[in-house]
Scaffold this motif. Sequence first.
Motif, mmCIF file in Angstrom:
data_model
loop_
_atom_site.group_PDB
_atom_site.id
_atom_site.type_symbol
_atom_site.label_atom_id
_atom_site.label_comp_id
_atom_site.label_asym_id
_atom_site.label_seq_id
_atom_site.Cartn_x
_atom_site.Cartn_y
_atom_site.Cartn_z
ATOM 1 N N SER A 89 0.815 -1.219 0.000
ATOM 2 C CA SER A 89 0.000 0.000 0.000
ATOM 3 C C SER A 89 0.849 1.270 0.000
ATOM 4 O O SER A 89 0.374 2.331 -0.403
ATOM 5 N N LEU A 90 2.115 1.173 0.429
ATOM 6 C CA LEU A 90 2.976 2.358 0.471
ATOM 7 C C LEU A 90 3.603 2.668 -0.877
ATOM 8 O O LEU A 90 4.102 3.771 -1.084
ATOM 9 N N ARG A 91 3.613 1.701 -1.790
ATOM 10 C CA ARG A 91 4.127 1.895 -3.138
ATOM 11 C C ARG A 91 5.557 2.400 -3.145
ATOM 12 O O ARG A 91 5.855 3.504 -3.605
ATOM 13 N N LEU A 92 6.468 1.608 -2.665
ATOM 14 C CA LEU A 92 7.879 1.976 -2.691
ATOM 15 C C LEU A 92 8.706 0.804 -3.188
ATOM 16 O O LEU A 92 8.582 -0.323 -2.695
ATOM 17 N N GLY A 93 9.523 1.068 -4.182
ATOM 18 C CA GLY A 93 10.462 0.095 -4.706
ATOM 19 C C GLY A 93 11.769 0.789 -5.010
ATOM 20 O O GLY A 93 11.939 1.971 -4.703
ATOM 21 N N TYR A 94 12.698 0.065 -5.647
ATOM 22 C CA TYR A 94 13.960 0.712 -5.986
ATOM 23 C C TYR A 94 14.623 0.014 -7.158
ATOM 24 O O TYR A 94 14.374 -1.158 -7.441
#
Length: 288
Positions: A219-224
């Motif tokens: 739900s936070l929508r964070l990748g790298y």
Amino acid sequence: MVIKSHIKKLKPYQPPLEGRNPQKYMLLDFNERTVEVPSFVKEAMKDFIDQGGLQKYPAYGALQRDIADYAAVAPEQVLFVNGSDQGIDLVVRCCCPFGSEVIIPSPTFAMFEQAAESEGLVIRRPNFTKEGGFPLAEVLEMVNSKTALVVLSNPNNPTGTEIPREAIIQVLETVKCAVLVDECYFEFMDPKSTVVGEVDRFPNLFVSRTFSKTWGIPSLRLGYLVSTKPNVDALTCVRGPYDINQIAVVGITAALKQRQYVFEYVREVMEPGPRNRHMSVSVSQMRL
């Protein structure tokens, strides 16, 4: 209509939610984590909200350094993005001219093709098979002067097929185009299978990862993304300056500080039978 002609022909990706209540049921085909994230992650976000500051723009602080420390790469080799989906989109947009070809072994994650189609690329689809696994020979045979990108999902979603590390290296040693290796399920692999340590050797390599799966925070929508510094610098010019929201930064920072919960979850998923409380998997064992 002012919309590009090839865009008008596309259909949006529609998550299969019809007749399903994600608040009532766990959507296992979404590969959602089967247990909630630890309380310390939720408390960090609650504390941030209670302290005020939602009216301010995000301040990313040490997030890039913290992610780089986890991935065991240099901070300048990391680009955090709005979910790995944005990372995929950035690589396609920055590396693939209109009308060029992209090789995407199939079946795989739908967002690869959506990003390619939005840029007007020609998609070539060698097939994973139950008997042969990753179609290395077919991938290499498809490479030609028009190929701008090869996408390798390891392990592959949705088949779970592992791509041998030596096969990925062979692709990197053979092609001159960009190679995107999606490692969104990295924590479920043998840590030696990753290729993030090869970005200095192969300047055409991009590795994408996410905090959605084993970390359990989609739900936070964070990748790298991990790549060379020149590549990261170039992609940063295309990514928006505030694409990552502040609450995601707070939550992921808290998770990274006490990351052992991730490896405990991986052990529970991967080991058969009742959980052995006497077993311990250290962070150093699970990292690179």
